[in-house]
Design a protein around this motif. Sequence first.
Motif, PDB file in Angstrom:
ATOM      1  N   UNK A 147       0.830  -1.208   0.000  1.00  0.00           N
ATOM      2  CA  UNK A 147       0.000   0.000   0.000  1.00  0.00           C
ATOM      3  C   UNK A 147       0.865   1.259   0.000  1.00  0.00           C
ATOM      4  N   UNK A 148       1.911   1.262   0.800  1.00  0.00           N
ATOM      5  CA  UNK A 148       2.797   2.428   0.850  1.00  0.00           C
ATOM      6  C   UNK A 148       3.450   2.678  -0.505  1.00  0.00           C
ATOM      7  N   UNK A 149       3.853   1.606  -1.184  1.00  0.00           N
ATOM      8  CA  UNK A 149       4.477   1.762  -2.507  1.00  0.00           C
ATOM      9  C   UNK A 149       3.497   2.311  -3.527  1.00  0.00           C
ATOM     10  N   UNK A 150       2.210   1.996  -3.383  1.00  0.00           N
ATOM     11  CA  UNK A 150       1.206   2.545  -4.292  1.00  0.00           C
ATOM     12  C   UNK A 150       0.891   3.999  -3.978  1.00  0.00           C
ATOM     13  N   UNK A 151       1.170   4.420  -2.748  1.00  0.00           N
ATOM     14  CA  UNK A 151       0.740   5.748  -2.281  1.00  0.00           C
ATOM     15  C   UNK A 151       1.828   6.801  -2.414  1.00  0.00           C
ATOM     16  N   UNK A 152       3.094   6.399  -2.263  1.00  0.00           N
ATOM     17  CA  UNK A 152       4.192   7.361  -2.266  1.00  0.00           C
ATOM     18  C   UNK A 152       5.205   7.006  -3.345  1.00  0.00           C
ATOM     19  N   UNK A 153       5.815   8.038  -3.923  1.00  0.00           N
ATOM     20  CA  UNK A 153       6.844   7.838  -4.933  1.00  0.00           C
ATOM     21  C   UNK A 153       8.199   7.646  -4.260  1.00  0.00           C
ATOM     22  N   UNK A 154       9.175   7.219  -5.036  1.00  0.00           N
ATOM     23  CA  UNK A 154      10.528   7.031  -4.497  1.00  0.00           C
ATOM     24  C   UNK A 154      11.076   8.347  -3.952  1.00  0.00           C
ATOM     25  N   UNK A 155      10.821   9.431  -4.673  1.00  0.00           N
ATOM     26  CA  UNK A 155      11.291  10.739  -4.218  1.00  0.00           C
ATOM     27  C   UNK A 155      10.630  11.154  -2.921  1.00  0.00           C
ATOM     28  N   UNK A 156       9.344  10.854  -2.757  1.00  0.00           N
ATOM     29  CA  UNK A 156       8.646  11.207  -1.519  1.00  0.00           C
ATOM     30  C   UNK A 156       9.156  10.372  -0.349  1.00  0.00           C
ATOM     31  N   UNK A 157       9.447   9.107  -0.594  1.00  0.00           N
ATOM     32  CA  UNK A 157      10.024   8.286   0.476  1.00  0.00           C
ATOM     33  C   UNK A 157      11.322   8.891   0.996  1.00  0.00           C
ATOM     34  N   UNK A 158      12.119   9.434   0.110  1.00  0.00           N
ATOM     35  CA  UNK A 158      13.439   9.942   0.508  1.00  0.00           C
ATOM     36  C   UNK A 158      13.392  11.353   1.082  1.00  0.00           C
ATOM     37  N   UNK A 159      12.410  12.180   0.688  1.00  0.00           N
ATOM     38  CA  UNK A 159      12.469  13.590   1.046  1.00  0.00           C
ATOM     39  C   UNK A 159      11.380  14.062   2.005  1.00  0.00           C
ATOM     40  N   UNK A 160      10.273  13.319   2.142  1.00  0.00           N
ATOM     41  CA  UNK A 160       9.190  13.769   3.012  1.00  0.00           C
ATOM     42  C   UNK A 160       9.459  13.353   4.463  1.00  0.00           C
ATOM     43  N   UNK A 161       8.723  13.983   5.380  1.00  0.00           N
ATOM     44  CA  UNK A 161       8.717  13.532   6.767  1.00  0.00           C
ATOM     45  C   UNK A 161       7.464  12.675   6.959  1.00  0.00           C
ATOM     46  N   UNK A 162       7.627  11.543   7.625  1.00  0.00           N
ATOM     47  CA  UNK A 162       6.523  10.606   7.841  1.00  0.00           C
ATOM     48  C   UNK A 162       6.156  10.611   9.325  1.00  0.00           C
ATOM     49  N   UNK A 163       4.886  10.891   9.597  1.00  0.00           N
ATOM     50  CA  UNK A 163       4.386  10.968  10.968  1.00  0.00           C
ATOM     51  C   UNK A 163       3.415   9.813  11.176  1.00  0.00           C
ATOM     52  N   UNK A 164       3.717   8.936  12.153  1.00  0.00           N
ATOM     53  CA  UNK A 164       2.953   7.712  12.347  1.00  0.00           C
ATOM     54  C   UNK A 164       2.358   7.658  13.743  1.00  0.00           C
TER      55      UNK A 164
END
Length: 434
Positions: free
Chosen positions: A385-402
Amino acid sequence: MKLGTLILFYLLAAFSPLVLVWALGAEPRPLRQELASGLGMLAFSMILVEFILSGRFKRVSNGVGMDVTMRIHQLMARTALAFALVHPFLYQGTLVGGPRPWDRDRQLTLTTDFSDLASGIAAYVLLPSLVALAIGRRHLDYKYETWRLMHGIGALLIALLLLHHTVYAGRYGAQPAMTWFWLAMTGVAVGSLLFVYCVVPLRQRSRPWRVTSVKQRTPLQWELTVAPEGHGGLAYKAGQFVWLNVGHSAFSMGENPFSISSAPAAGPEVSLLIKELGDFTRTVGQIPVQTCAYLDGPYGNLSVEGRGEPGVALIAGGVGLAPLLGILRQMRLTDDPRQRRLVYGNRVEEQIACRAELEQEDHVFVLSEPTGDWAGERGMIDAALLDRTFTSGEFRSWVFVLCGPKVMLDVVEDHLIARGTPAHRILSERFNYD
């Protein structure tokens, strides 16, 4: 306070009695006896540091995170327990065979006077019980407030018993410098307990709140809103949490931690999203408007304020939405230019809280038990699901709040690391630690 600073402080405080003993230059004994004394002193000092670690001091919890602080508290308490349990068995060689007269030079470390040993024996029995009750708290049939009172009284009693045992039955504890050291360290520990149970409530009495609304968001979730009465309110960051005491005296044990779902920019009122799970939470919907309440906080570091990442990914499971809802609202009210995307998982459609509001955002709703006409994502929040929702660039540059259940957090954190998300860009808050 950063995690490295907290660990360094803990180690310095825990090992300080051993350093002081070495500096005093006592006559050395066989290794086994020295190890026994060392483990005993180390266990006692660690127990005393635990008072401060669990004392809800904002400088500690807001820098490291309350969940990290409490996890360290749990691990260190169990380590201290192991040291304490092993400690007396290493003395066996000094007590076998022959008469055991009073040790004038304190070379045996242990006295044969039972009154001096009794306090250590009592603490030896109480400490495992305290740890076991803490580990099994969620499986025991008594209120959280009852457990909290028992835990506090039990910890205080163990500290006082160990103080007596260390000073009167220990070779090193009887030295004047060490006696004053243990008295001072115990005083700080007990003082932290008095701060939480006496000083904080006194402050709260002068800063009361009133319930202004209680709104049902799902069949089992309520959003309770309180307003400050006679003061300016609470200075908090979106994503933090407070301890709520509603309908009781400021000194009552009837307080529980809840994440703030409102935004600081919305005004002085504070809202809390609460799910019916326990004795108090099942009565939230019955709380009358104008009921007096008290807030202790804010706590936690689940905040994106001042961060420079181009996007904010918010991943919630169940009632874990609460702090992320506050972050979304704050970003919306302040016209935050960063991209934002919400991934929100539930069991069934009726559990989606604040749905109309969230549908205005870039969102992904996930149901583990959807009905046949559900058009959104199905299953769990997992790697696919995460791979469908976020791009490779977003994985590397965004902040993830869980925020959410431990199983979900473990899966998401592992996958984010695997996809190249730096650890400092993963902010999480757990509901439990075992």
